[in-house]
Write a protein that holds these residues in place. Structure first.
Motif, mmCIF file in Angstrom:
data_model
loop_
_atom_site.group_PDB
_atom_site.id
_atom_site.type_symbol
_atom_site.label_atom_id
_atom_site.label_comp_id
_atom_site.label_asym_id
_atom_site.label_seq_id
_atom_site.Cartn_x
_atom_site.Cartn_y
_atom_site.Cartn_z
ATOM 1 N N ALA A 4 0.841 -1.202 0.000
ATOM 2 C CA ALA A 4 0.000 0.000 0.000
ATOM 3 C C ALA A 4 0.870 1.243 0.000
ATOM 4 O O ALA A 4 0.576 2.233 -0.690
ATOM 5 C CB ALA A 4 -0.919 -0.009 1.221
ATOM 6 N N ALA A 5 1.952 1.214 0.782
ATOM 7 C CA ALA A 5 2.884 2.334 0.790
ATOM 8 C C ALA A 5 3.572 2.470 -0.561
ATOM 9 O O ALA A 5 3.882 3.585 -1.010
ATOM 10 C CB ALA A 5 3.917 2.129 1.897
ATOM 11 N N GLY A 6 3.810 1.333 -1.233
ATOM 12 C CA GLY A 6 4.389 1.392 -2.567
ATOM 13 C C GLY A 6 3.500 2.136 -3.540
ATOM 14 O O GLY A 6 3.987 2.862 -4.424
ATOM 15 N N ALA A 7 2.177 1.994 -3.386
ATOM 16 C CA ALA A 7 1.250 2.739 -4.245
ATOM 17 C C ALA A 7 1.369 4.235 -3.992
ATOM 18 O O ALA A 7 1.277 5.053 -4.919
ATOM 19 C CB ALA A 7 -0.183 2.252 -4.001
ATOM 20 N N LEU A 12 9.736 5.466 1.419
ATOM 21 C CA LEU A 12 10.199 4.570 0.369
ATOM 22 C C LEU A 12 10.623 5.336 -0.872
ATOM 23 O O LEU A 12 11.606 4.982 -1.526
ATOM 24 C CB LEU A 12 9.092 3.572 0.009
ATOM 25 C CG LEU A 12 8.748 2.508 1.050
ATOM 26 C CD1 LEU A 12 7.576 1.657 0.562
ATOM 27 C CD2 LEU A 12 9.950 1.624 1.345
ATOM 28 N N ALA A 13 9.888 6.403 -1.192
ATOM 29 C CA ALA A 13 10.176 7.178 -2.397
ATOM 30 C C ALA A 13 11.257 8.217 -2.191
ATOM 31 O O ALA A 13 11.670 8.875 -3.161
ATOM 32 C CB ALA A 13 8.895 7.852 -2.888
ATOM 33 N N GLY A 14 11.731 8.375 -0.965
ATOM 34 C CA GLY A 14 12.758 9.374 -0.699
ATOM 35 C C GLY A 14 12.243 10.795 -0.694
ATOM 36 O O GLY A 14 13.001 11.740 -0.966
ATOM 37 N N GLU A 66 14.135 2.023 -0.110
ATOM 38 C CA GLU A 66 14.284 3.294 0.595
ATOM 39 C C GLU A 66 15.713 3.826 0.471
ATOM 40 O O GLU A 66 16.676 3.082 0.678
ATOM 41 C CB GLU A 66 13.952 3.099 2.076
ATOM 42 C CG GLU A 66 14.101 4.367 2.908
ATOM 43 C CD GLU A 66 14.079 4.080 4.403
ATOM 44 O OE1 GLU A 66 14.311 5.024 5.168
ATOM 45 O OE2 GLU A 66 13.845 2.918 4.795
ATOM 46 N N PRO A 67 15.880 5.104 0.132
ATOM 47 C CA PRO A 67 17.234 5.671 0.072
ATOM 48 C C PRO A 67 17.924 5.630 1.433
ATOM 49 O O PRO A 67 17.270 5.677 2.476
ATOM 50 C CB PRO A 67 16.982 7.122 -0.361
ATOM 51 C CG PRO A 67 15.614 7.139 -0.938
ATOM 52 C CD PRO A 67 14.842 6.082 -0.222
ATOM 53 N N ALA A 68 19.248 5.531 1.416
ATOM 54 C CA ALA A 68 20.008 5.455 2.662
ATOM 55 C C ALA A 68 20.331 6.829 3.222
ATOM 56 O O ALA A 68 20.690 6.957 4.396
ATOM 57 C CB ALA A 68 21.298 4.671 2.446
ATOM 58 N N GLU A 69 20.237 7.868 2.422
ATOM 59 C CA GLU A 69 20.586 9.216 2.856
ATOM 60 C C GLU A 69 19.449 10.170 2.553
ATOM 61 O O GLU A 69 18.514 9.839 1.828
ATOM 62 C CB GLU A 69 21.867 9.695 2.158
ATOM 63 C CG GLU A 69 23.079 8.808 2.368
ATOM 64 C CD GLU A 69 23.581 8.813 3.792
ATOM 65 O OE1 GLU A 69 23.259 9.770 4.532
ATOM 66 O OE2 GLU A 69 24.296 7.879 4.174
#
Length: 440
Positions: free
Chosen positions: A26-29, A59-61, A111-114
């Protein structure tokens, strides 16, 4: 450093539950929808929609700006404008992007690391709220420190009913559970009955919540099966600590932090517990006292991994060596750090909220019947402090309730004065500064 683990636990909010795998999809949507945005605001209601929206942005940064659902028009406009939010997720405002908890995405978001995780707005004492820019590394460092201090594992079930637009409820209470892999039960409202029936092992609350549970013998007894109780956002009164120790079988550990620093001091599950002691520094956090007297009391400064990157659109807030001035007076004792009080007197803690007197004063002065005003916090057995406004009126008499309602239409409802006291004048010093200590 990423915040979210590969596998997410289940989350329940106000009786609605989503499994961990469904939460990620759902978060991916949401991530599909917000990808590429500079900043996204989220209507931070106590709902699954808020959790899904925040996780999707992470997740999308895309940095998240939590917006209190009861924000007044002036406050809301400031948050959206100052943060540079390009879209608003959730809520019913015109142009808001709906969040569908039932939606699923097959996209593989990593998810981006920074980068920035959150921009959380503080209640400034002298003007509009300031946006504290919190990095992924700071959030992860804070949560990892608390997992160590509280022995927080996937075997726990976290229970709380705190607002999801503050550090306590959102960062600790949602992201903390997700990072630890422990299921989360958000009660919707933090009532004694809801806490008693949740069946958790780990409970978060503010002193007002704990005071109400302590006064309900049945609710307190129901928490005897819990592994750990945690109190924060304001000092826990000793009578409440003692009542919980008797009724629930344990007094809570306390912790200390600010929006700008996240949590820097915390009582440990295996350490001493004393009312009014907020534990020791988390790993990677440095502390020092400035101007300490013979009584050991000085102004607390902190630095380290959990601190913010600065205020959005404002000058640097840390000194050249990375120290941040908390504005709180404290002393270090054998039982842990003790917070003595605010160095400044314009930050009010009421019912677990922190609010700036200046913001409330500005809303009051916007009413045509108010010539001058001063807002202070007055000790209150239930709220910790209640907001009291001293007002010098203009012309025809206006009721205190009218002014209370006026503030509630401009700012978050919890920022409204609980009492208005009309006075002929306000006490001032030789420089014309209002002497609030003579009012409080």
């Amino acid at each position: 450093m990423t915040i979210l683990p590969a596998s997410l636990p289940s989350v329940s909010v106000a009786g609605r539950t989503i499994a961990g795998d469904d939460l990620r999809e759902a978060a991916g949507a949401v991530a599909d929808r917000v990808a590429g945005a500079g900043v996204a605001a989220v209507e931070a209601t106590a709902s699954l929609e808020t959790v899904v929206a925040v996780v999707g942005c992470l997740l999308a940064g895309v940095p998240v700006v939590p917006v209190p659902p009861d924000s007044g028009p002036r406050e809301r406009e400031h948050l959206l404008t100052d943060s540079g939010a390009e879209l608003v997720l959730g809520g019913e405002a015109s142009g808001a992007v709906p969040v569908d908890v039932a939606a699923r995405s097959t996209s593989s978001w990593a998810e981006p690391a920074e980068g920035t995780a959150l921009i959380m707005y503080t209640s400034g004492t002298t003007g509009p709220p300031k946006g504290a820019v919190l990095s992924r590394r700071a959030v992860a460092a804070c949560l990892d420190g608390l997992r160590d201090a509280w022995a927080w594992t996937p075997d726990d079930t976290l229970v709380h009913g705190l607002p999801l637009f503050h550090v306590h409820g959102l960062v600790l209470g949602v992201l903390g559970a997700l990072r630890a892999g422990s299921p989360l039960v958000h009660t919707g409202r933090p009532t004694p009955a809801a806490y008693a029936g949740a069946g958790g092992t780990l409970y978060f609350g503010v002193p007002t919540v704990w005071g109400r549970i302590a006064a309900d013998p049945g609710a307190a007894a129901a928490l005897r099966a819990a592994r750990l109780l945690v109190s924060g956002s304001a000092a826990l009164p000793a009578p409440v600590f003692d009542a919980l120790a008797a009724g629930a079988g344990q007094g809570p550990v306390e912790r200390y932090g600010m929006t700008e620093t996240l949590i820097t001091l915390a009582g440990r599950v295996d350490g001493p517990r004393h009312a009014g002691r907020v534990g020791v520094a988390l790993p990677g956090v440095g502390t020092r006292l400035v101007g300490a007297g013979d009584d050991g009391i000085g102004e607390l400064q902190v630095r380290g991994a959990t601190l913010f990157d600065g205020y959005r659109n404002r000058p640097p807030a840390l000194d050249a060596d990375g120290w941040f001035d908390t504005g709180d007076s404290a002393r270090e004792t054998a039982e842990g750090w003790q917070l003595v009080g605010r160095t400044r007197d314009d930050l009010i803690k009421t019912g677990g909220y922190r609010l700036g007197a200046g913001e409330v004063e500005a809303a009051l002065l916007d009413h045509p019947a108010v010539a001058e005003c001063a807002v202070v916090g007055v000790a209150d057995d239930d709220l910790g402090q209640r907001v009291v406004a001293y007002v010098v009126g203009i012309g025809d008499a206006v009721s205190g309730q009218t002014l209370i309602d006026h503030v509630a239409t401009q700012l978050s409802v919890h920022k409204r004065p609980r009492e208005v006291r009309f006075v002929a004048s306000l006490p001032r010093n030789a420089m014309g500064k209002i002497q609030k200590s003579r009012l409080a």
